[in-house]
Design a protein around this motif. Structure first.
Motif, short mmCIF file in Angstrom:
data_model
loop_
_atom_site.label_atom_id
_atom_site.label_comp_id
_atom_site.label_asym_id
_atom_site.label_seq_id
_atom_site.Cartn_x
_atom_site.Cartn_y
_atom_site.Cartn_z
N GLU A 67 -5.72 -15.50 15.63
CA GLU A 67 -5.15 -13.73 15.82
C GLU A 67 -4.34 -14.06 16.95
N HIS A 68 -4.62 -15.11 17.91
CA HIS A 68 -3.35 -14.96 19.30
C HIS A 68 -2.61 -15.48 19.20
N SER A 69 -2.81 -16.54 18.15
CA SER A 69 -1.62 -17.60 17.89
C SER A 69 -0.35 -17.04 17.07
N LEU A 70 -0.95 -16.14 15.82
CA LEU A 70 -0.12 -15.47 14.90
C LEU A 70 0.47 -14.30 15.81
N SER A 71 0.16 -13.97 16.91
CA SER A 71 0.64 -12.71 18.04
C SER A 71 1.89 -14.04 18.78
N ALA A 72 1.20 -14.84 18.74
CA ALA A 72 2.64 -15.49 19.66
C ALA A 72 3.17 -16.05 19.23
N ALA A 73 3.52 -16.04 17.71
CA ALA A 73 4.76 -16.09 16.90
C ALA A 73 5.17 -14.17 16.49
N GLY A 74 4.56 -13.30 16.92
CA GLY A 74 4.82 -11.94 17.13
C GLY A 74 4.76 -11.18 15.81
N VAL A 75 3.42 -11.40 15.08
CA VAL A 75 2.74 -11.68 14.16
C VAL A 75 1.63 -10.30 13.57
N SER A 76 1.11 -9.46 13.90
CA SER A 76 -0.25 -8.79 14.52
C SER A 76 -0.64 -8.56 13.20
N LEU A 77 -2.64 -9.37 13.37
CA LEU A 77 -3.34 -9.18 12.56
C LEU A 77 -3.09 -8.07 12.37
N ALA A 78 -3.47 -6.53 12.21
CA ALA A 78 -3.41 -5.10 12.86
C ALA A 78 -2.54 -4.98 11.56
N ALA A 79 -0.67 -5.40 11.50
CA ALA A 79 0.01 -4.62 10.37
C ALA A 79 0.08 -5.14 9.84
N TYR A 80 -0.61 -5.92 9.36
CA TYR A 80 -0.29 -7.22 8.05
C TYR A 80 -1.75 -7.62 6.83
N ASP A 81 -1.55 -6.59 6.33
CA ASP A 81 -2.64 -7.25 5.41
C ASP A 81 -2.58 -8.68 4.48
N LEU A 82 -2.79 -9.66 5.42
CA LEU A 82 -2.69 -11.13 4.74
C LEU A 82 -3.60 -11.40 3.74
N PRO A 83 -3.22 -12.33 2.67
CA PRO A 83 -3.81 -12.39 2.12
C PRO A 83 -5.14 -13.41 2.25
N THR A 84 -6.35 -13.75 0.78
CA THR A 84 -6.99 -14.68 1.09
C THR A 84 -6.51 -15.88 0.67
N PRO A 85 -7.29 -16.78 1.77
CA PRO A 85 -6.60 -18.18 1.11
C PRO A 85 -7.09 -18.16 0.24
N SER A 86 -6.60 -19.18 -0.39
CA SER A 86 -6.61 -19.35 -1.73
C SER A 86 -7.66 -20.76 -1.45
N ARG A 87 -8.33 -21.09 -2.96
CA ARG A 87 -9.64 -22.35 -2.94
C ARG A 87 -9.05 -22.84 -4.08
N ASP A 88 -8.54 -24.02 -4.18
CA ASP A 88 -9.50 -24.79 -5.56
C ASP A 88 -10.86 -25.26 -5.38
N PRO A 89 -11.21 -25.41 -6.33
CA PRO A 89 -12.91 -25.53 -6.21
C PRO A 89 -12.74 -27.75 -5.95
N ASP A 90 -11.32 -28.09 -7.49
CA ASP A 90 -10.81 -28.91 -7.67
C ASP A 90 -10.12 -29.87 -6.60
N ARG A 91 -10.27 -28.91 -5.75
CA ARG A 91 -8.77 -29.93 -4.85
C ARG A 91 -9.48 -30.10 -3.40
N ARG A 92 -10.03 -32.21 -2.90
CA ARG A 92 -11.11 -32.02 -1.76
C ARG A 92 -9.85 -32.09 -0.81
N PRO A 93 -10.14 -31.55 -0.04
CA PRO A 93 -9.40 -31.59 1.97
C PRO A 93 -9.61 -33.45 2.22
N ARG A 94 -8.76 -33.49 2.21
CA ARG A 94 -8.57 -35.17 2.98
C ARG A 94 -8.45 -34.94 4.74
N LEU A 95 -9.09 -36.19 5.45
CA LEU A 95 -9.09 -36.03 6.48
C LEU A 95 -8.01 -35.62 7.50
#
Length: 160
Positions: A67-95
């Motif tokens: 939230e703080h990082s978004l605020s530094a860029a001028g984006v307020s979480l309170a002002a926007y309804d951000l979508p939930t992250p897309s989760r792909d159960p088949d994708r394995r995150p790399r290191l």
């Protein structure tokens, strides 16, 4: 595989699950920190707990950092309804880069993989001067330097 190999593998796997839950393509140091906080019965878990950093507290600190990082860029979480992250159960995150660096710092701090302990992995994460983890801990009011000293002391004494 040695005991530490199993531990690191478990932390990386849990970190990948954390990254997948976030919808992240990469497993980064903050995902490993969440994994360490979730892995009960280790000295690293105890050190985090003594600093008031259980998994929930770390997650809250990471959310504040986001939230703080978004605020530094001028984006307020309170002002926007951000979508939930897309989760792909088949994708394995790399290191990711920050996770790889944390592991490299841990091995270097242990003077080789043979001497590696769970506390070294925690130190490898905490020693980052820049990035999500130090920003999140600072916003949470955690004295990162004191926490690192609390982790180094038993490592130096060989009690971990």
């Amino acid at each position: 595989m040695s005991k530490i190999d199993h531990y690191i593998d478990a932390i990386i796997r849990q970190g990948m699950a954390e990254a997948q839950e976030d919808g992240s393509a990469d497993t980064e140091a903050h995902h490993l920190l969440l994994a360490l906080a979730s892995h009960e019965g280790t000295a690293a878990h105890a050190a985090l707990g003594s600093a008031g950093l259980d998994r929930q507290a770390i997650r809250a600190a990471l959310d504040r950092e986001f939230e703080h990082s978004l605020s530094a860029a001028g984006v307020s979480l309170a002002a926007y309804d951000l979508p939930t992250p897309s989760r792909d159960p088949d994708r394995r995150p790399r290191l990711g880069a920050s996770a790889r660096l944390a592991i490299e710092r841990a091995i270097a701090a242990a003077t080789g993989k043979r001497d590696l302990r769970p506390g070294h992995l925690l130190l490898g994460i905490l020693e980052a001067e820049l990035g999500t983890v130090p920003r999140a801990l600072a916003l949470a009011g955690v004295d990162r330097t004191a926490l690192m000293a609390d982790v180094r002391q038993p490592l130096a004494a060989g009690s971990w």
